[in-house]
Design a protein around this motif. Structure first.
Motif, PDB file in Angstrom:
ATOM      1  N   LEU A  62      -2.037   4.693   4.700  1.00 17.68           N
ATOM      2  CA  LEU A  62      -1.571   5.418   5.882  1.00 17.68           C
ATOM      3  C   LEU A  62      -1.976   6.883   5.820  1.00 17.68           C
ATOM      4  CD1 LEU A  62       2.011   3.944   6.475  1.00 17.68           C
ATOM      5  CD2 LEU A  62      -0.189   3.164   7.358  1.00 17.68           C
ATOM      6  N   ASN A  63      -1.847   7.480   4.648  1.00 22.01           N
ATOM      7  CA  ASN A  63      -2.203   8.896   4.508  1.00 22.01           C
ATOM      8  C   ASN A  63      -3.690   9.150   4.769  1.00 22.01           C
ATOM      9  OD1 ASN A  63       0.412   9.719   3.909  1.00 22.01           O
ATOM     10  ND2 ASN A  63       0.158   9.442   1.705  1.00 22.01           N
ATOM     11  N   LYS A  64      -4.515   8.151   4.480  1.00 23.04           N
ATOM     12  CA  LYS A  64      -5.957   8.300   4.664  1.00 23.04           C
ATOM     13  C   LYS A  64      -6.415   7.924   6.073  1.00 23.04           C
ATOM     14  CE  LYS A  64      -7.442   7.445  -0.122  1.00 23.04           C
ATOM     15  NZ  LYS A  64      -8.159   6.480  -1.014  1.00 23.04           N
ATOM     16  N   ASN A  65      -5.656   7.029   6.733  1.00 19.49           N
ATOM     17  CA  ASN A  65      -6.171   6.443   7.969  1.00 19.49           C
ATOM     18  C   ASN A  65      -5.354   6.685   9.230  1.00 19.49           C
ATOM     19  OD1 ASN A  65      -8.546   4.590   6.964  1.00 19.49           O
ATOM     20  ND2 ASN A  65      -6.875   4.282   5.502  1.00 19.49           N
ATOM     21  N   VAL A  66      -4.158   7.233   9.095  1.00 21.32           N
ATOM     22  CA  VAL A  66      -3.335   7.554  10.269  1.00 21.32           C
ATOM     23  C   VAL A  66      -3.236   9.068  10.369  1.00 21.32           C
ATOM     24  CG1 VAL A  66      -1.060   7.370  11.337  1.00 21.32           C
ATOM     25  CG2 VAL A  66      -2.031   5.397  10.125  1.00 21.32           C
ATOM     26  N   GLU A  67      -3.740   9.610  11.469  1.00 26.08           N
ATOM     27  CA  GLU A  67      -3.788  11.052  11.630  1.00 26.08           C
ATOM     28  C   GLU A  67      -2.390  11.662  11.553  1.00 26.08           C
ATOM     29  OE1 GLU A  67      -6.091  14.328  14.461  1.00 26.08           O
ATOM     30  OE2 GLU A  67      -5.701  12.301  15.214  1.00 26.08           O
ATOM     31  N   GLY A  68      -2.243  12.652  10.678  1.00 29.60           N
ATOM     32  CA  GLY A  68      -0.972  13.358  10.532  1.00 29.60           C
ATOM     33  C   GLY A  68       0.039  12.656   9.645  1.00 29.60           C
ATOM     34  N   VAL A 122       6.396  -5.613  11.571  1.00 24.75           N
ATOM     35  CA  VAL A 122       4.994  -5.203  11.621  1.00 24.75           C
ATOM     36  C   VAL A 122       4.130  -6.407  11.263  1.00 24.75           C
ATOM     37  CG1 VAL A 122       3.229  -3.770  10.495  1.00 24.75           C
ATOM     38  CG2 VAL A 122       5.444  -2.776  11.117  1.00 24.75           C
ATOM     39  N   ALA A 123       4.549  -7.142  10.223  1.00 23.40           N
ATOM     40  CA  ALA A 123       3.803  -8.332   9.801  1.00 23.40           C
ATOM     41  C   ALA A 123       4.539  -9.011   8.660  1.00 23.40           C
ATOM     42  CB  ALA A 123       2.398  -7.945   9.335  1.00 23.40           C
ATOM     43  N   THR A 124       4.265 -10.301   8.458  1.00 24.01           N
ATOM     44  CA  THR A 124       4.620 -10.947   7.201  1.00 24.01           C
ATOM     45  C   THR A 124       3.409 -10.765   6.290  1.00 24.01           C
ATOM     46  OG1 THR A 124       3.803 -13.102   7.976  1.00 24.01           O
ATOM     47  CG2 THR A 124       6.148 -12.650   8.262  1.00 24.01           C
ATOM     48  N   TYR A 277       1.119   0.621  16.213  1.00 19.08           N
ATOM     49  CA  TYR A 277      -0.246   0.077  16.310  1.00 19.08           C
ATOM     50  C   TYR A 277      -1.136   0.682  15.218  1.00 19.08           C
ATOM     51  CZ  TYR A 277      -5.059  -0.448  17.938  1.00 19.08           C
ATOM     52  OH  TYR A 277      -6.398  -0.722  18.003  1.00 19.08           O
ATOM     53  N   GLU A 278      -1.079   1.998  15.052  1.00 19.63           N
ATOM     54  CA  GLU A 278      -1.924   2.682  14.064  1.00 19.63           C
ATOM     55  C   GLU A 278      -1.589   2.244  12.644  1.00 19.63           C
ATOM     56  OE1 GLU A 278      -1.408   6.837  14.810  1.00 19.63           O
ATOM     57  OE2 GLU A 278      -2.465   6.785  16.737  1.00 19.63           O
ATOM     58  N   ILE A 279      -0.302   2.046  12.365  1.00 14.77           N
ATOM     59  CA  ILE A 279       0.116   1.584  11.036  1.00 14.77           C
ATOM     60  C   ILE A 279      -0.430   0.185  10.768  1.00 14.77           C
ATOM     61  CG2 ILE A 279       2.135   0.765   9.734  1.00 14.77           C
ATOM     62  CD1 ILE A 279       3.703   3.100  10.956  1.00 14.77           C
ATOM     63  N   THR A 280      -0.255  -0.714  11.720  1.00 16.76           N
ATOM     64  CA  THR A 280      -0.698  -2.099  11.556  1.00 16.76           C
ATOM     65  C   THR A 280      -2.209  -2.168  11.379  1.00 16.76           C
ATOM     66  OG1 THR A 280       1.105  -2.719  13.065  1.00 16.76           O
ATOM     67  CG2 THR A 280      -0.491  -4.425  12.498  1.00 16.76           C
ATOM     68  N   LYS A 281      -2.923  -1.436  12.200  1.00 15.61           N
ATOM     69  CA  LYS A 281      -4.384  -1.430  12.127  1.00 15.61           C
ATOM     70  C   LYS A 281      -4.871  -0.879  10.783  1.00 15.61           C
ATOM     71  CE  LYS A 281      -8.522   0.460  14.405  1.00 15.61           C
ATOM     72  NZ  LYS A 281      -9.277  -0.798  14.217  1.00 15.61           N
ATOM     73  N   ALA A 282      -4.261   0.207  10.338  1.00 13.09           N
ATOM     74  CA  ALA A 282      -4.664   0.825   9.071  1.00 13.09           C
ATOM     75  C   ALA A 282      -4.483  -0.155   7.910  1.00 13.09           C
ATOM     76  CB  ALA A 282      -3.857   2.101   8.830  1.00 13.09           C
ATOM     77  N   ALA A 317       2.478  -3.576  16.934  1.00 14.62           N
ATOM     78  CA  ALA A 317       1.837  -4.554  16.044  1.00 14.62           C
ATOM     79  C   ALA A 317       1.251  -5.689  16.871  1.00 14.62           C
ATOM     80  CB  ALA A 317       2.853  -5.085  15.054  1.00 14.62           C
ATOM     81  N   GLU A 318       1.986  -6.122  17.885  1.00 17.14           N
ATOM     82  CA  GLU A 318       1.511  -7.194  18.752  1.00 17.14           C
ATOM     83  C   GLU A 318       0.202  -6.802  19.457  1.00 17.14           C
ATOM     84  OE1 GLU A 318       3.468 -10.351  21.898  1.00 17.14           O
ATOM     85  OE2 GLU A 318       4.521  -8.506  21.438  1.00 17.14           O
ATOM     86  N   LYS A 319       0.114  -5.549  19.858  1.00 12.69           N
ATOM     87  CA  LYS A 319      -1.106  -5.038  20.490  1.00 12.69           C
ATOM     88  C   LYS A 319      -2.284  -5.191  19.533  1.00 12.69           C
ATOM     89  CE  LYS A 319      -3.139  -0.740  22.251  1.00 12.69           C
ATOM     90  NZ  LYS A 319      -2.899   0.721  22.500  1.00 12.69           N
ATOM     91  N   PHE A 320      -2.092  -4.880  18.261  1.00 15.77           N
ATOM     92  CA  PHE A 320      -3.176  -4.997  17.278  1.00 15.77           C
ATOM     93  C   PHE A 320      -3.586  -6.447  17.102  1.00 15.77           C
ATOM     94  CE2 PHE A 320      -4.344  -5.967  12.870  1.00 15.77           C
ATOM     95  CZ  PHE A 320      -5.547  -5.263  12.807  1.00 15.77           C
ATOM     96  N   PHE A 321      -2.610  -7.343  16.907  1.00 17.48           N
ATOM     97  CA  PHE A 321      -2.933  -8.750  16.636  1.00 17.48           C
ATOM     98  C   PHE A 321      -3.555  -9.450  17.843  1.00 17.48           C
ATOM     99  CE2 PHE A 321       0.568  -8.187  13.421  1.00 17.48           C
ATOM    100  CZ  PHE A 321      -0.285  -8.222  12.331  1.00 17.48           C
TER     101      PHE A 321
END
Length: 323
Positions: A62-68, A122-124, A277-282, A317-321
């Motif tokens: 998350l620190n590397k891939n989610v802005e801020g 977010v996910a299993t 969404y950003e967390i799930t994608k990362a 999360a649903e948006k990502f999947f």
């Protein structure tokens, strides 16, 4: 009067120069404003468990891939404690077993009269497998054979106890049909070795150290939870999934059918859709990092991330999947 006018012109000219200098040469050269900080406390489990190293890997992702993002892990008492911390807003992301999340969302078992309705998945991620073990010399070959036997059903108040009840129920039995013993994994292992109990339920990753410890001295038999039993359990308790224990995990003659619950990543409905969404994608764009962090990382994939969901999926999360 003339001198005052000249002085005033000079001052105005100087002010104009200063303003121009501060403004830069054009809009294209202005620095981009810093991204708003997003703080994520991640509730995991004990430092010797699986949740903690996975949580550390996720924080780094998350620190590397989610802005801020400013994510850090927190060692906790695991699932039950994590539900309470999440509900109180003390953490923003938590590892929670899907059966514990189900009990909390429905106000049952250890959450009776303490319903928690704001959790969102977010996910299993990976399976915690229900394992029923005995010694070969016990003669126990099926769940039905447990009738009248001394059976370890997990520590008092643990999720293992509920797992044991559900397996017995699928076989037409209950705790009234057995001599239940409330023992930890280590206590159950010692009980089997010493002959003080006949069988034990263990819900954990495979292979489990407590069971391997028994194998060092005795021939262990892993009792199957048949596909028919699993179907009954899943119909009534949707957090279960069908799982196979590889034969070589405990030196069995063949693979063993059973069921498992799943570790989940959970947030609350207070998290906005874009952040979720950003967390799930990362996380799912960097699964290889999770495989490096712990062996269970091999089970984490986008394809299986909705298996065994026991609470609503967060819209982000649903948006990502659905992409």
């Amino acid at each position: 009067m003339k001198k005052r006018t000249i002085a005033l012109v000079a001052i105005l000219a100087m002010l104009a120069f200063i303003v121009t200098g501060c403004g830069g040469s054009g809009g294209g050269d202005q620095e981009k404003p810093a991204a708003e900080k997003k703080f994520f406390n991640i509730a995991t489990g004990g430092t010797a468990g699986v949740y903690y190293p996975l949580g550390g890997a996720i924080a780094e992702i998350l620190n590397k891939n989610v802005e801020g993002a400013n994510a850090k892990v927190q060692s906790t008492g695991a699932s039950v404690a994590n539900v309470n911390m999440l509900a109180k807003g003390e953490v923003q992301i938590a590892f929670i077993q899907n059966d514990i999340a189900y009990y909390a969302a429905n106000g049952t078992e250890m959450f009776k009269d303490n319903k928690v309705e704001n959790m969102r998945a977010v996910a299993t991620i990976y399976p915690e497998i229900v394992q029923l073990v005995t010694l070969e010399k016990s003669g126990i070959k099926s769940v039905a054979d447990l009738k009248g036997k001394r059976v370890a059903v997990g520590a008092a108040g643990s999720s293992v106890t509920a797992n044991a009840q559900h397996v017995l129920e699928a076989a037409g039995l209950s705790f009234e049909d057995i001599d239940e013993q409330y023992l930890s994994f280590a206590e159950a292992a010692n009980g089997l070795k010493d002959g003080n109990i006949d069988a034990a339920f263990v819900t954990a990753g495979v292979p489990t150290a407590a069971i391997q410890d028994i194998i060092a001295q005795h021939k262990v038999v892993v009792i199957p939870v048949t596909s028919e039993m699993a179907d009954k359990m899943i119909e009534k308790y949707p957090f279960y999934t069908k799982v196979v224990i590889p034969a070589d995990a405990y030196k069995q003659a063949q693979d063993v059918e059973t069921v498992g619950v799943k570790a989940m990543l959970v947030v609350t409905d207070q998290m906005d859709e874009q952040t979720a969404y950003e967390i799930t994608k990362a996380i799912f764009d960097n699964v290889e990092d999770l495989k490096t962090a712990h062996a269970v990382g091999q089970y984490i994939s986008k394809e299986s991330a909705k298996d065994g969901l026991s609470i609503p999926l967060h819209p982000g999360a649903e948006k990502f999947f659905n992409e």
